[in-house]
Design an enzyme around this catalytic site. Structure first.
Site, short mmCIF file in Angstrom:
data_model
loop_
_atom_site.label_atom_id
_atom_site.label_comp_id
_atom_site.label_asym_id
_atom_site.label_seq_id
_atom_site.Cartn_x
_atom_site.Cartn_y
_atom_site.Cartn_z
CE LYS A 140 43.27 18.38 15.72
NZ LYS A 140 42.63 17.87 14.69
CD1 TRP A 185 45.17 2.55 19.95
CD2 TRP A 185 43.05 1.35 19.69
NE1 TRP A 185 43.95 3.27 20.31
CE2 TRP A 185 42.83 2.52 20.39
CE3 TRP A 185 42.42 0.00 19.34
CZ2 TRP A 185 41.68 2.89 20.67
CZ3 TRP A 185 40.92 0.30 19.53
CH2 TRP A 185 40.72 2.13 20.25
CG ASN A 218 45.84 -3.23 11.40
OD1 ASN A 218 44.26 -3.11 12.42
ND2 ASN A 218 45.48 -2.61 9.87
N GLY A 219 43.40 -6.02 12.44
CA GLY A 219 42.17 -5.69 12.57
C GLY A 219 40.76 -6.50 13.72
CD GLU A 258 39.82 20.09 13.42
OE1 GLU A 258 38.73 19.07 13.44
OE2 GLU A 258 40.92 19.12 12.84
CE LYS A 310 47.05 11.17 10.27
NZ LYS A 310 46.49 11.86 11.01
CD GLU A 334 42.33 15.27 17.69
OE1 GLU A 334 41.95 13.81 16.92
OE2 GLU A 334 42.90 16.35 16.75
CG HIS A 350 18.58 26.80 24.56
ND1 HIS A 350 16.74 26.61 24.55
CD2 HIS A 350 19.05 27.30 23.19
CE1 HIS A 350 16.70 27.46 24.06
NE2 HIS A 350 17.53 28.01 22.95
CB CYS A 362 48.13 -2.95 14.71
SG CYS A 362 46.56 -3.69 16.63
NE ARG A 391 48.13 1.31 10.46
CZ ARG A 391 47.04 1.70 9.97
NH1 ARG A 391 47.36 2.62 9.22
NH2 ARG A 391 46.09 0.83 9.96
C1 G6P Z 1 40.93 9.45 14.15
C2 G6P Z 1 41.94 10.80 13.49
C3 G6P Z 1 41.51 11.58 13.45
C4 G6P Z 1 40.57 12.02 11.97
C5 G6P Z 1 39.88 10.81 12.18
C6 G6P Z 1 39.04 10.40 10.90
O1 G6P Z 1 40.45 9.98 14.68
O2 G6P Z 1 42.87 10.76 15.00
O3 G6P Z 1 42.47 13.03 13.17
O4 G6P Z 1 40.03 12.75 11.59
O5 G6P Z 1 40.10 9.43 12.55
O6 G6P Z 1 40.48 9.90 10.33
P1 G6P Z 1 40.99 9.65 8.36
O7 G6P Z 1 41.27 8.35 8.02
O8 G6P Z 1 38.66 8.91 8.45
O9 G6P Z 1 40.38 11.26 7.85
#
Ligand code: G6P
Length: 612
Positions: A489, A76, A102-103, A485, A607, A492, A508, A2, A27
């Site tokens: 993307k 969140w 938050n937590g 990656e 994030k 996501e 396979h 959060c 967040r």
């Molecule tokens: C979340 C974000 C990703 C990120 C991951 C790890 O899932 O949406 O974009 O790669 O966390 O985050 P960090 O801050 O540890 O790189």
């Protein structure tokens, strides 16, 4: 996950809190709320389910709440569904204590039962309400002040928290406490701010205190005092934040993500320039000496999400250049599998935020075992940066879009630099090769700029395939890491079901999912593996796939197979991830835009994942 903001000063608090929450909405964004102390010394609370915009409308941009001291929260959900009732701030039964959190409080059930026995009543399903009422309970039980009551609650709470709290009878103060969740304090003349992250307060101040783990803060108007859990005063030196306030604004771009995609050349250039001096690499403050490099027997890279994908690419580069065995692990797996660590291991934790709960736990586990640790971190002063033995800061600046782009690219630059230096120090490359690699590293930002100049082609392709339902990304070696990656993307931000497969593994199982029109992206940047992957592309094409090829200029024979090809400039084979990822980021971005989705704040994601 959060976002928290607090303000104590002389201006109207609510608009400042809303502005800060907007910067933190990445967040979490399923509900939000504000609590402001009004002129009659009453605490007024307004909450809303859904995006922050709804809270802003409900409070007329904050103008409906008068008062110059307050707290805010964007949520969140972890405990309890997203609803107005579960939204923060939470308040004790007689309105004595109001707070945001938050937590995750792991023993909240046990604490709740204790409070129920003492006649407390609960209106929400949150662990936060329990924490607030626990503070209230101790305050009354011992007739003590806020710092003492918070400290007593902290000794009972298990889990992680950043708490920002107001007390009815302490009108000119806000109190904070943190353990394992991010929280910073900012001050300027007559005003004090608390926030989960720097962008929330950057507009107002650059003087920031990083409150330590298990510490408490008392915030006056322009003052901050700190205490440890034994209520003893502690000194924290303020730091000057160097990030530019505009970096946390969209600056004319439609979304943060596309702005950040364009900032990648700069992020990579700045990160490289921080350690490459002339013809050599100097790790300086990271403290990684040649002696340390020589003593490392194995590297274990631990991370989550895109940072894990950086690790996937890094393993090929480290092993090939420096001939050191590398393992790459998801932090959430590593921390619970009782890993077999060896005394000459180096555990590298890669994280943009430096706050990802699993990555932080993995770091602590390695430290407990006495293993050397290195954090590759973007956020200065974050938990992992503070706790890792060595820190290599990436210089990507603040990243706001939930889906990472520029931090990912800066992390790649960091691991390349490490691999090159390891290779030189361990004698697996000679001086000439070392200089060649460094020179090539320096060309990456310019080559990234070239790719960005050609973005309209990807935009056109994304618009054409905006209805895609399934997508597969295939490649071998580094191209497999790139595929992972690219695929992440896509899912996501575009919500397209997408998977990355090692091209040789297709037969396979996955190939059975390919039917007429299935979109497959073949990544072929590795010359040695080009023909191998191309033959896998032929296999999916003959089963009806529509093929996008991604390769370097010169490999034109790909057009015999691919229906649409994207070329990237040639570079050293170890560095192709940095270039090939850009078209794939653009593909995810433009597909999301074409589908009318919320690019910067995709559903259900946050994030910074500060809960496990
Ligand atoms: C979340 C974000 C990703 C990120 C991951 C790890 O899932 O949406 O974009 O790669 O966390 O985050 P960090 O801050 O540890 O790189």
């Amino acid at each position: 996950m959060c976002g928290i903001v607090g303000y104590n000063g002389y201006d109207q608090a609510a608009p400042i809190l809303l502005d800060g929450l907007e910067k933190l909405e990445y967040r979490g964004y399923d509900s939000s709320g504000l609590a402001v102390r009004n002129g009659k010394n009453e605490i007024e609370i307004v909450k809303a389910k859904g995006r922050l915009r709804i809270l802003s409308e409900k409070t007329d941009g904050g103008n409906a709440l008068a008062g110059s001291c307050g707290i805010g929260h964007t949520r969140w959900a972890t405990h309890g569904e997203p609803s107005e009732n579960n939204a923060h701030p939470h308040i004790s039964d007689d309105k004595n204590v109001t707070g945001v959190h938050n937590g995750i409080i792991e023993n909240y059930q046990e604490l709740k039962e204790k409070l129920l026995r003492h006649n407390y009543r609960f209106y929400s399903d949150t662990d936060t309400e329990v924490a607030i009422k626990l503070i209230d309970y101790y305050m009354k039980k011992y007739s003590e002040g806020p710092v003492d009551s918070i400290a007593r609650a902290m000794t009972r709470i298990r889990g992680s928290y950043a708490l920002v709290v107001m007390f009815r009878d302490y009108p000119d103060e806000i109190f904070c406490a943190r353990k394992d969740s991010p929280l910073i304090i900012g001050t300027k003349e007559g005003e004090t701010f608390a926030a989960s992250d720097v962008p929330a307060i950057l507009k107002y101040t650059r003087t920031v205190y990083y409150i330590g783990n298990q510490q408490i803060a008392r915030l006056g108007k322009g003052t901050a005092e700190f205490f440890d859990i034994d209520r003893e005063p502690v000194e924290i030196e303020p730091k000057e934040v160097k990030w530019d306030a505009e970096a946390a604004e969209k600056g004319g771009f439609e979304h943060f993500m596309i702005k950040e995609i364009h900032e990648q050349p700069k992020a990579v250039r700045d990160t490289i320039n921080s350690i490459v001096k002339g013809n050599s690499i100097e790790f300086g403050e990271t403290g990684i000496s040649d002696e340390i490099i020589q003593g490392i027997g194995r590297i274990i890279i631990v991370a989550c999400g895109s940072a894990y994908h950086v690790g996937m690419a890094a393993q090929y580069v480290f092993e090939d250049l420096a001939k050191i065995p590398v393992r790459v692990e998801l932090a959430s797996e590593f921390r619970y599998r009782d890993p077999l660590l060896l005394k000459d291991d180096l555990v590298i934790v890669i994280s943009q935020s430096g706050e990802t709960a699993d990555s932080l736990a993995a770091l602590r586990l390695a430290k407990e075992e006495g293993i050397r640790t290195l954090g590759i971190i973007n956020v200065v002063g974050s938990s992992i940066a503070r706790e890792a033995e060595h820190v290599f800061y990436t210089l990507a600046g603040p990243e706001i879009a939930v889906a990472t782009t520029k931090a990912y690219s800066a992390q790649l630059a960091a691991v390349y630099a490490l691999a090159i230096q390891f290779a030189k120090v361990r004698g697996t490359i000679d001086q000439q090769k070392y200089e060649e690699l460094l020179a090539e590293l320096g060309t990456l930002p310019g080559k990234m700029e070239k790719i960005l100049e050609d973005k309209e082609r990807i935009q056109w392709f994304a618009a054409k395939y905006s209805n895609a339902k399934d997508m597969f990304f295939i490649g071998r070696g580094i191209d497999y890491a790139i595929s992972m990656e690219g695929s992440l993307k896509m899912k996501e931000i575009s919500y397209v079901h997408s998977e990355a497969y090692a091209a040789g593994e297709l037969k396979h199982g996955t190939i059975s999912l390919v039917e007429n029109g299935t979109l497959v992206v073949g990544v072929c940047t590795q010359n040695r593996l080009f023909e191998k992957t191309r033959s896998n592309m032929v296999e999916v094409k003959s089963r009806g796939a529509y093929l996008m090829g991604l390769t370097s200029y010169g490999n034109y024979s790909i057009e015999d197979t691919a229906d649409f090809t994207v070329y990237i400039p040639k570079t050293d084979q170890h560095f192709t991830t940095s270039l090939a990822i850009i078209p794939l980021q653009l593909l995810g971005y433009y597909l999301s835009v074409a589908r009318g989705l919320n690019v910067d704040k995709p559903r259900n994601l946050a994030k910074s994942v500060t809960v496990e």
